[in-house]
Design a protein around this motif. Structure first.
Motif, PDB file in Angstrom:
ATOM      1  N   MET A 186      94.471  57.205 -51.756  1.00 56.11           N
ATOM      2  CA  MET A 186      93.918  57.602 -50.216  1.00 56.11           C
ATOM      3  C   MET A 186      93.063  56.239 -50.007  1.00 56.11           C
ATOM      4  SD  MET A 186      95.099  60.485 -49.062  1.00 56.11           S
ATOM      5  CE  MET A 186      94.006  60.956 -47.578  1.00 56.11           C
ATOM      6  N   GLU A 187      91.989  55.671 -50.065  1.00 56.31           N
ATOM      7  CA  GLU A 187      91.623  54.575 -50.350  1.00 56.31           C
ATOM      8  C   GLU A 187      92.868  53.568 -49.638  1.00 56.31           C
ATOM      9  OE1 GLU A 187      90.323  52.971 -54.036  1.00 56.31           O
ATOM     10  OE2 GLU A 187      88.456  54.076 -53.834  1.00 56.31           O
ATOM     11  N   GLY A 188      94.518  53.452 -50.100  1.00 54.07           N
ATOM     12  CA  GLY A 188      94.977  52.339 -49.628  1.00 54.07           C
ATOM     13  C   GLY A 188      95.295  53.576 -48.245  1.00 54.07           C
ATOM     14  N   ASN A 189      95.466  54.712 -47.634  1.00 53.84           N
ATOM     15  CA  ASN A 189      95.247  55.159 -46.388  1.00 53.84           C
ATOM     16  C   ASN A 189      94.288  54.368 -45.723  1.00 53.84           C
ATOM     17  OD1 ASN A 189      94.951  57.529 -44.705  1.00 53.84           O
ATOM     18  ND2 ASN A 189      96.880  56.380 -44.333  1.00 53.84           N
ATOM     19  N   ALA A 190      93.595  54.265 -46.071  1.00 50.54           N
ATOM     20  CA  ALA A 190      92.135  54.290 -45.265  1.00 50.54           C
ATOM     21  C   ALA A 190      92.234  52.303 -45.372  1.00 50.54           C
ATOM     22  CB  ALA A 190      90.757  53.920 -46.216  1.00 50.54           C
ATOM     23  N   ARG A 191      92.461  51.888 -45.972  1.00 52.48           N
ATOM     24  CA  ARG A 191      93.354  50.160 -45.423  1.00 52.48           C
ATOM     25  C   ARG A 191      94.594  50.376 -44.100  1.00 52.48           C
ATOM     26  NH1 ARG A 191      93.369  50.008 -51.941  1.00 52.48           N
ATOM     27  NH2 ARG A 191      94.860  49.711 -51.678  1.00 52.48           N
ATOM     28  N   TYR A 192      94.757  51.007 -44.832  1.00 55.00           N
ATOM     29  CA  TYR A 192      96.762  51.240 -43.423  1.00 55.00           C
ATOM     30  C   TYR A 192      95.810  51.183 -42.517  1.00 55.00           C
ATOM     31  CZ  TYR A 192     100.862  52.612 -41.272  1.00 55.00           C
ATOM     32  OH  TYR A 192     101.520  52.568 -40.623  1.00 55.00           O
ATOM     33  N   ALA A 193      95.621  52.610 -42.412  1.00 52.91           N
ATOM     34  CA  ALA A 193      94.881  52.936 -40.989  1.00 52.91           C
ATOM     35  C   ALA A 193      94.022  51.592 -40.170  1.00 52.91           C
ATOM     36  CB  ALA A 193      94.454  54.287 -41.420  1.00 52.91           C
ATOM     37  N   ALA A 194      93.117  51.601 -40.949  1.00 50.30           N
ATOM     38  CA  ALA A 194      92.232  49.875 -40.502  1.00 50.30           C
ATOM     39  C   ALA A 194      93.109  48.634 -40.000  1.00 50.30           C
ATOM     40  CB  ALA A 194      91.014  50.197 -41.429  1.00 50.30           C
ATOM     41  N   ASN A 195      94.175  48.518 -40.635  1.00 47.41           N
ATOM     42  CA  ASN A 195      95.280  47.387 -40.038  1.00 47.41           C
ATOM     43  C   ASN A 195      94.841  46.385 -41.125  1.00 47.41           C
ATOM     44  OD1 ASN A 195      97.391  46.359 -39.258  1.00 47.41           O
ATOM     45  ND2 ASN A 195      96.269  45.494 -37.539  1.00 47.41           N
ATOM     46  N   ALA A 196      94.173  46.306 -42.399  1.00 46.02           N
ATOM     47  CA  ALA A 196      93.899  45.843 -43.065  1.00 46.02           C
ATOM     48  C   ALA A 196      93.985  46.458 -44.862  1.00 46.02           C
ATOM     49  CB  ALA A 196      92.589  45.466 -43.374  1.00 46.02           C
ATOM     50  N   PRO A 197      95.686  46.015 -45.183  1.00 49.02           N
ATOM     51  CA  PRO A 197      96.426  46.484 -46.174  1.00 49.02           C
ATOM     52  C   PRO A 197      96.263  45.677 -47.226  1.00 49.02           C
ATOM     53  CG  PRO A 197      97.871  45.244 -44.403  1.00 49.02           C
ATOM     54  CD  PRO A 197      96.841  46.053 -43.552  1.00 49.02           C
ATOM     55  N   ASN A 198      96.619  45.730 -48.622  1.00 43.02           N
ATOM     56  CA  ASN A 198      96.247  44.466 -49.413  1.00 43.02           C
ATOM     57  C   ASN A 198      97.243  43.612 -49.461  1.00 43.02           C
ATOM     58  OD1 ASN A 198      93.950  45.775 -50.585  1.00 43.02           O
ATOM     59  ND2 ASN A 198      94.925  47.104 -51.785  1.00 43.02           N
ATOM     60  N   GLU A 199      97.065  42.344 -49.549  1.00 43.06           N
ATOM     61  CA  GLU A 199      97.897  41.278 -49.335  1.00 43.06           C
ATOM     62  C   GLU A 199      98.607  41.231 -51.204  1.00 43.06           C
ATOM     63  OE1 GLU A 199      96.820  37.097 -48.670  1.00 43.06           O
ATOM     64  OE2 GLU A 199      95.732  37.925 -46.655  1.00 43.06           O
ATOM     65  N   ARG A 200      99.902  41.369 -50.527  1.00 44.90           N
ATOM     66  CA  ARG A 200     101.178  41.045 -51.676  1.00 44.90           C
ATOM     67  C   ARG A 200     101.752  40.462 -51.778  1.00 44.90           C
ATOM     68  NH1 ARG A 200      99.699  46.565 -50.119  1.00 44.90           N
ATOM     69  NH2 ARG A 200      99.116  47.910 -51.862  1.00 44.90           N
ATOM     70  N   ASP A 201     102.864  39.683 -53.821  1.00 47.42           N
ATOM     71  CA  ASP A 201     103.814  39.336 -53.301  1.00 47.42           C
ATOM     72  C   ASP A 201     104.536  40.107 -54.227  1.00 47.42           C
ATOM     73  OD1 ASP A 201     105.595  37.348 -54.021  1.00 47.42           O
ATOM     74  OD2 ASP A 201     104.060  35.767 -55.689  1.00 47.42           O
ATOM     75  N   PHE A 202     105.634  40.103 -53.188  1.00 43.83           N
ATOM     76  CA  PHE A 202     106.328  41.293 -53.237  1.00 43.83           C
ATOM     77  C   PHE A 202     107.200  40.872 -54.926  1.00 43.83           C
ATOM     78  CE2 PHE A 202     105.172  42.943 -49.042  1.00 43.83           C
ATOM     79  CZ  PHE A 202     104.752  44.412 -49.938  1.00 43.83           C
ATOM     80  N   SER A 203     107.660  39.365 -55.213  1.00 42.52           N
ATOM     81  CA  SER A 203     108.447  39.366 -56.237  1.00 42.52           C
ATOM     82  C   SER A 203     107.461  39.616 -57.189  1.00 42.52           C
ATOM     83  CB  SER A 203     108.606  36.972 -55.990  1.00 42.52           C
ATOM     84  OG  SER A 203     107.609  37.364 -55.810  1.00 42.52           O
ATOM     85  N   ALA A 204     106.156  39.502 -57.790  1.00 43.58           N
ATOM     86  CA  ALA A 204     105.512  39.669 -58.466  1.00 43.58           C
ATOM     87  C   ALA A 204     105.714  40.449 -59.282  1.00 43.58           C
ATOM     88  CB  ALA A 204     104.112  39.699 -57.960  1.00 43.58           C
ATOM     89  N   GLY A 205     105.778  40.327 -60.722  1.00 42.77           N
ATOM     90  CA  GLY A 205     106.241  41.876 -61.869  1.00 42.77           C
ATOM     91  C   GLY A 205     107.379  41.778 -61.209  1.00 42.77           C
ATOM     92  N   ARG A 206     108.550  41.460 -60.808  1.00 42.06           N
ATOM     93  CA  ARG A 206     109.744  42.523 -60.609  1.00 42.06           C
ATOM     94  C   ARG A 206     110.040  42.697 -61.803  1.00 42.06           C
ATOM     95  NH1 ARG A 206     112.684  38.898 -55.802  1.00 42.06           N
ATOM     96  NH2 ARG A 206     111.415  40.402 -54.493  1.00 42.06           N
ATOM     97  N   ALA A 207     110.187  41.612 -62.550  1.00 39.24           N
ATOM     98  CA  ALA A 207     111.441  41.045 -63.403  1.00 39.24           C
ATOM     99  C   ALA A 207     110.630  42.540 -64.630  1.00 39.24           C
ATOM    100  CB  ALA A 207     111.456  39.495 -64.280  1.00 39.24           C
TER     101      ALA A 207
ATOM    102  N   SER B 119     102.148  49.389 -53.741  1.00 41.30           N
ATOM    103  CA  SER B 119     102.988  48.008 -54.275  1.00 41.30           C
ATOM    104  C   SER B 119     104.080  49.002 -55.203  1.00 41.30           C
ATOM    105  CB  SER B 119     102.344  47.400 -54.790  1.00 41.30           C
ATOM    106  OG  SER B 119     101.035  46.703 -54.745  1.00 41.30           O
ATOM    107  N   PRO B 120     105.545  48.236 -54.875  1.00 40.63           N
ATOM    108  CA  PRO B 120     106.386  48.524 -55.485  1.00 40.63           C
ATOM    109  C   PRO B 120     106.931  49.309 -56.591  1.00 40.63           C
ATOM    110  CG  PRO B 120     107.079  46.544 -54.485  1.00 40.63           C
ATOM    111  CD  PRO B 120     105.545  47.015 -54.034  1.00 40.63           C
ATOM    112  N   GLY B 121     107.043  50.466 -57.224  1.00 37.76           N
ATOM    113  CA  GLY B 121     106.889  50.848 -58.659  1.00 37.76           C
ATOM    114  C   GLY B 121     105.522  51.954 -59.068  1.00 37.76           C
ATOM    115  N   ASP B 122     104.789  52.190 -57.621  1.00 37.91           N
ATOM    116  CA  ASP B 122     103.843  52.858 -57.409  1.00 37.91           C
ATOM    117  C   ASP B 122     103.994  54.037 -56.952  1.00 37.91           C
ATOM    118  OD1 ASP B 122     102.290  50.870 -58.282  1.00 37.91           O
ATOM    119  OD2 ASP B 122     101.635  50.411 -56.104  1.00 37.91           O
TER     120      ASP B 122
END
Length: 242
Positions: free
Chosen positions: A58-79, A108-111
């Protein structure tokens, strides 16, 4: 060697090969069976309480609705993710292209372990998927996410109220949503589609509680939590239903 003996030997050799191949297949099947029989890791990355998991998404949804999502490196943790997954929530959502749970909850992926079907209702396959997420992946939270302006629910309203006839396999899909329309209509709401969207979410959360033995037992023991919400496409907010 006579021709007859040669033929018999040939047949025996083929039989031996077939037996050997069958044994090899059985041997390779054992590890897979063991994976399905194993319990989830006791201290996986998702070893958190249902309340903590709900707060996190729900904290993530609040960030999304405020157009302030966390910055992510989608390759991190892929392995690392190639070896295991530890979702914090299993989400049942609509297939609507405007509803993307990973974005809506800013995860993030996997969540998130996501099951998507037009009209976000549970059939046996959907329940099996959620059971897998709880029993084998250790997901501590279940959530049904409906959304505003749902075309599947609107179609179900037309079928119930106007006896509309739909083509192909659509009647089978609509049949699963009709109980929500009937329940909503009994309340005489000003907006039947919106009311049916909410009822559809509530009925499918209830089905999680009724699912025996995996989900019902985990919910009764408070090992997991189950919630429902409606995603407002216009605002980006998910409103939890009581």
């Amino acid at each position: 060697m006579c021709e007859l003996c040669g033929s018999a030997h040939h047949r025996l050799s083929r039989r031996g090969l077939m037996v050997g191949a069958g044994a090899a297949l059985a041997a390779t099947a054992v590890p897979s069976a063991r994976l399905w029989a194993a319990e989830p890791p006791a201290e996986g990355a998702n070893a958190i309480s249902p309340d903590a998991a709900l707060q996190r998404i729900m904290e993530g949804n609040a960030r999304y609705a405020a157009n302030a999502p966390n910055e992510r490196d989608f390759s991190a943790g892929r392995a690392a993710r190639a070896g295991a997954q530890f979702p914090i929530a299993a989400i049942l959502s609509c297939s609507d292209s405007r509803v993307v749970p990973d974005l809506v909850f800013d995860q993030s992926p996997g969540d998130l372990f996501v099951v998507r079907l037009a009209g976000n209702f549970l059939d046996d396959d959907g329940l099996a998927s959620l059971e897998y997420a709880v029993k084998f992946l250790g997901a501590p939270l279940l959530m049904v996410v409906g959304h505003t302006n749902c075309g599947a629910v609107a179609a179900a309203v037309k079928v119930v109220m106007e006896r509309a006839v739909l083509p192909g396999h659509l009647p089978e899909l609509i049949k699963a949503i009709e109980p929500a329309v009937i329940a909503a209509h009994a309340r005489h709401p000003s907006d039947l589609v919106a009311a049916a969207i909410e009822e559809n979410v509530k009925l499918n959360v209830k089905r999680m509680y009724d699912d025996e033995p995996i989900l019902s037992e985990a919910l009764a023991a408070k090992k997991i939590g189950a919630y429902g919400g409606v995603y407002d496409i216009a605002t980006g907010k998910v409103n939890l239903l009581s």
